[in-house]
Every structure is written in C-alpha cells, then in structure tokens.
Scaffold this motif. Structure first.
Motif, PDB file in Angstrom:
ATOM      1  N   LEU A   1       0.809  -1.269  -0.028  1.00  0.00           N
ATOM      2  CA  LEU A   1      -0.038  -0.018   0.011  1.00  0.00           C
ATOM      3  C   LEU A   1       0.783   1.233  -0.048  1.00  0.00           C
ATOM      4  O   LEU A   1       0.452   2.228  -0.601  1.00  0.00           O
ATOM      5  CB  LEU A   1      -0.972   0.154   1.123  1.00  0.00           C
TER       6      LEU A   1
ATOM      7  N   SER B   1       0.378   3.995  -3.061  1.00  0.00           N
ATOM      8  CA  SER B   1       0.445   5.626  -2.636  1.00  0.00           C
ATOM      9  C   SER B   1       1.427   6.232  -3.428  1.00  0.00           C
ATOM     10  O   SER B   1       1.119   7.144  -4.068  1.00  0.00           O
ATOM     11  CB  SER B   1       0.510   5.805  -1.343  1.00  0.00           C
TER      12      SER B   1
ATOM     13  N   THR C   1      -7.063  -2.145  -2.218  1.00  0.00           N
ATOM     14  CA  THR C   1      -7.325  -1.991  -0.825  1.00  0.00           C
ATOM     15  C   THR C   1      -8.589  -2.736  -0.443  1.00  0.00           C
ATOM     16  O   THR C   1      -8.339  -3.037   0.667  1.00  0.00           O
ATOM     17  CB  THR C   1      -7.813  -0.464  -0.892  1.00  0.00           C
TER      18      THR C   1
ATOM     19  N   ILE D   1      -6.380   3.985   1.052  1.00  0.00           N
ATOM     20  CA  ILE D   1      -5.186   3.403   1.413  1.00  0.00           C
ATOM     21  C   ILE D   1      -5.029   3.884   2.831  1.00  0.00           C
ATOM     22  O   ILE D   1      -4.669   2.744   3.661  1.00  0.00           O
ATOM     23  CB  ILE D   1      -4.203   3.908   0.360  1.00  0.00           C
TER      24      ILE D   1
ATOM     25  N   GLN E   1      -4.301   1.168   5.885  1.00  0.00           N
ATOM     26  CA  GLN E   1      -3.166   1.231   6.325  1.00  0.00           C
ATOM     27  C   GLN E   1      -3.412   1.318   8.063  1.00  0.00           C
ATOM     28  O   GLN E   1      -2.815   0.592   8.763  1.00  0.00           O
ATOM     29  CB  GLN E   1      -2.107   2.537   6.096  1.00  0.00           C
TER      30      GLN E   1
END
Length: 172
Positions: free
Chosen positions: A17, A21, A56, A88, A92
C-alpha cells in the motif's frame, strides 16, 4: 526474532500500500493526472480506479480475516486521488492496529471463503493469505503500475520497490 505469519502478511501488505500510494502521487503530478484514473492496460481490463479498489479491498479483507474482525468496506471505486488516498489510509490504519499475536494465532484458523459469486471453500487463514489475497493484491498493484507506465508516468523499478524499502524513497 524469527519471521512470523504477521511479518509475511500484515507487513507485506503495508509495503504494497505504501508503493501504491507512492505511484499514485507520481501520477498526480502529471498535467493529465485526472485522465489517468480511467486509463487501462487493455480494453477488457479494469481501469486504474478499479485496480485501487481491488487492491485496497483485498487488503482490508485480509487484515479482517487475520484479526477476526469485519473488514473496512468502501462504496464503489474511488473517483479521485483524494478518495484513493483515503482508502489506502483507512486500510493502513487497520493494518497498523492489527495485533501481532492475534494475527499469528489466526494462521491455522479454517473458515469458509468465498471464491466467486457461487463458490465457497473451507481454508485456513494462511492458505487464504498466500493463495488468494496476496496474489490478488500484488496483481492489482502491478497492473496499476503498468497502467501508469503505459500512460507515460516516469516510474521505474525503484518506484515499485519504494514501499518495501522506504529509505529508497528519496533516491532516483
């Protein structure tokens, strides 16, 4: 300290992730950034926004499966970079909050897993992680990277690995 199931799943998805990003931030710098969101590798493949959605959602589903919680869910595909980053960050956050001991204890927990709209099978969390979730997460990250490369975003191998090796982020 030995390598654990947590390290092989939660830590890996956090890295993936971070890379997603990063490559989106690179794309967002382009004058045609908004058009990139609907770009595809091929006509019969999902656009970038769906690559983000699937990456995601599989990530959220994995952390939920490994912690015995409900997954973070999202409506449809993101339509902006801001929505992409929000997704994201939400996943996270769930990954960061995952307890190492709980994840390690879930490796051998067997549960019914949907394998499509009309198929289910029983499998351990470890089997789900390594034969379903992680391959899908890697595939959709790589496809997002491929879309952006095809569209001329100047990404290289280091950009793909930046999430896995954060100190490399500032290097070209």
């Amino acid at each position: 300290m030995s390598h654990t199931f947590y390290d092989a799943t939660i830590v890996v998805v956090q890295s993936i992730l971070r890379t997603l990003s990063h490559i989106l931030h690179q794309a967002e710098q382009r004058p045609d950034a908004n058009a990139l969101l609907t770009a595809r590798l091929h006509d019969d493949m999902y656009p970038l926004t769906d690559q983000i959605r699937i990456t995601t959602q599989f990530s959220a589903n994995l952390v939920a499966r490994l912690t015995g919680q409900e997954p973070v869910t999202f409506e449809g595909s993101p339509t902006t970079y801001a929505q992409s980053y929000e997704r994201i960050e939400a996943v996270q956050k769930a990954l960061t909050e995952a307890d190492r001991d709980v994840v390690n204890q879930h490796a051998n927990v067997v549960a019914t897993t949907k394998m499509g709209p009309e198929r289910e099978m029983d499998m351990s969390a470890a089997a789900y992680a390594h034969s379903v979730a992680l391959p899908n997460i890697y595939f959709h990250l790589t496809t997002a990277y491929g879309i952006l490369r095809k569209e001329g975003v100047p990404l290289g191998k280091r950009d793909y690995f930046v999430g896995f090796f954060p100190p490399a982020a500032g290097q070209s």
